[in-house]
Design an enzyme around this catalytic site. Sequence first.
Site, short mmCIF file in Angstrom:
data_model
loop_
_atom_site.label_atom_id
_atom_site.label_comp_id
_atom_site.label_asym_id
_atom_site.label_seq_id
_atom_site.Cartn_x
_atom_site.Cartn_y
_atom_site.Cartn_z
N LYS A 139 0.82 -1.22 0.00
CA LYS A 139 0.00 0.00 0.00
C LYS A 139 0.86 1.28 0.00
CE LYS A 139 -3.85 -2.31 2.32
NZ LYS A 139 -4.89 -2.19 3.37
N TYR A 185 -12.51 -1.59 -3.22
CA TYR A 185 -12.97 -1.80 -1.86
C TYR A 185 -14.48 -1.60 -1.73
CZ TYR A 185 -8.28 -2.20 0.18
OH TYR A 185 -7.01 -2.64 0.53
N ARG A 203 -2.07 -14.80 4.93
CA ARG A 203 -2.67 -14.00 6.01
C ARG A 203 -1.87 -14.14 7.31
NH1 ARG A 203 -7.40 -11.52 4.80
NH2 ARG A 203 -8.44 -11.70 6.81
N ASN A 227 -2.00 0.09 6.84
CA ASN A 227 -1.48 -1.19 7.34
C ASN A 227 -0.57 -1.91 6.34
OD1 ASN A 227 -3.48 -1.96 5.65
ND2 ASN A 227 -4.58 -3.24 7.10
N HIS A 281 -2.13 -5.51 1.69
CA HIS A 281 -3.45 -6.16 1.60
C HIS A 281 -3.22 -7.63 1.28
CE1 HIS A 281 -7.57 -7.01 0.36
NE2 HIS A 281 -7.07 -7.61 -0.70
N GLU A 288 -9.92 -9.99 -7.18
CA GLU A 288 -8.94 -8.92 -6.98
C GLU A 288 -7.80 -9.02 -8.00
OE1 GLU A 288 -10.01 -8.61 -2.23
OE2 GLU A 288 -8.04 -9.36 -2.80
P1 CMP Z 1 -7.36 -4.54 3.97
O1 CMP Z 1 -6.95 -5.87 4.49
O2 CMP Z 1 -6.74 -4.06 2.70
O3 CMP Z 1 -8.95 -4.50 3.82
C1 CMP Z 1 -9.75 -3.39 4.13
C2 CMP Z 1 -8.96 -2.22 4.60
O4 CMP Z 1 -9.71 -1.22 5.25
C3 CMP Z 1 -7.97 -2.67 5.66
O5 CMP Z 1 -6.98 -3.47 5.10
C4 CMP Z 1 -7.54 -1.34 6.23
O6 CMP Z 1 -6.61 -0.66 5.38
C5 CMP Z 1 -8.86 -0.58 6.20
N1 CMP Z 1 -9.52 -0.60 7.50
C6 CMP Z 1 -10.06 -1.67 8.12
N2 CMP Z 1 -10.59 -1.33 9.33
C7 CMP Z 1 -10.35 0.00 9.46
C8 CMP Z 1 -10.65 0.94 10.48
N3 CMP Z 1 -11.28 0.59 11.59
N4 CMP Z 1 -10.28 2.21 10.28
C9 CMP Z 1 -9.63 2.58 9.14
N5 CMP Z 1 -9.32 1.72 8.13
C10 CMP Z 1 -9.67 0.45 8.29
#
Ligand code: CMP
Length: 139
Positions: free
Chosen positions: A11, A51, A87, A114, A117, A128
């Site tokens: 990301k 998303y 994961r 984070n 993904h 995806e």
């Molecule tokens: P990802 O695994 O890419 O899937 C959905 C994404 O939404 C997740 O990683 C985070 O980047 C984002 N996300 C999930 N929960 C939250 C949250 N509580 N606040 C902000 N972003 C979130």
Amino acid sequence: MATNRTFTMIKPDAVEANNIGSILGMMTEAGFRVVALKYTKLSEEQAGKFYDIHRARPFFGELVEFMSRGPIVAAILEKENAIEDFRKLIGATNPEQAEAGTIRKLYATSIGENAVHGSDSDENAKIEGDFFFSELERF
Ligand code: CMP
């Protein structure tokens, strides 16, 4: 039947922090083979489409803004038991809850930003992967 493939993105936060090489290295060290790889940037519209499942969530706007603010690396990876093993390798969505040694524990800064993904199912890995790659771009 499990396809043994998953889809990942490095990301914008991890790209900005110059961690593409380290993160891809952890993936290949863990036994994942690169099937497809692309350095690209999502528009807000594309990030929203990717998303779409999270459209009703309170963090959707923040997520779209974040995922379109800079380039990302998209990849299809292959390994036995790919979804589950990947994961485990990346760790929990929230880096505070991620296990030591996982990619998110090492490189993520918050639940939103984070670092990586990882697909949550074979079905989503296919959807995806198809979002980013044609058949001609897979090896
Ligand atoms: P990802 O695994 O890419 O899937 C959905 C994404 O939404 C997740 O990683 C985070 O980047 C984002 N996300 C999930 N929960 C939250 C949250 N509580 N606040 C902000 N972003 C979130």
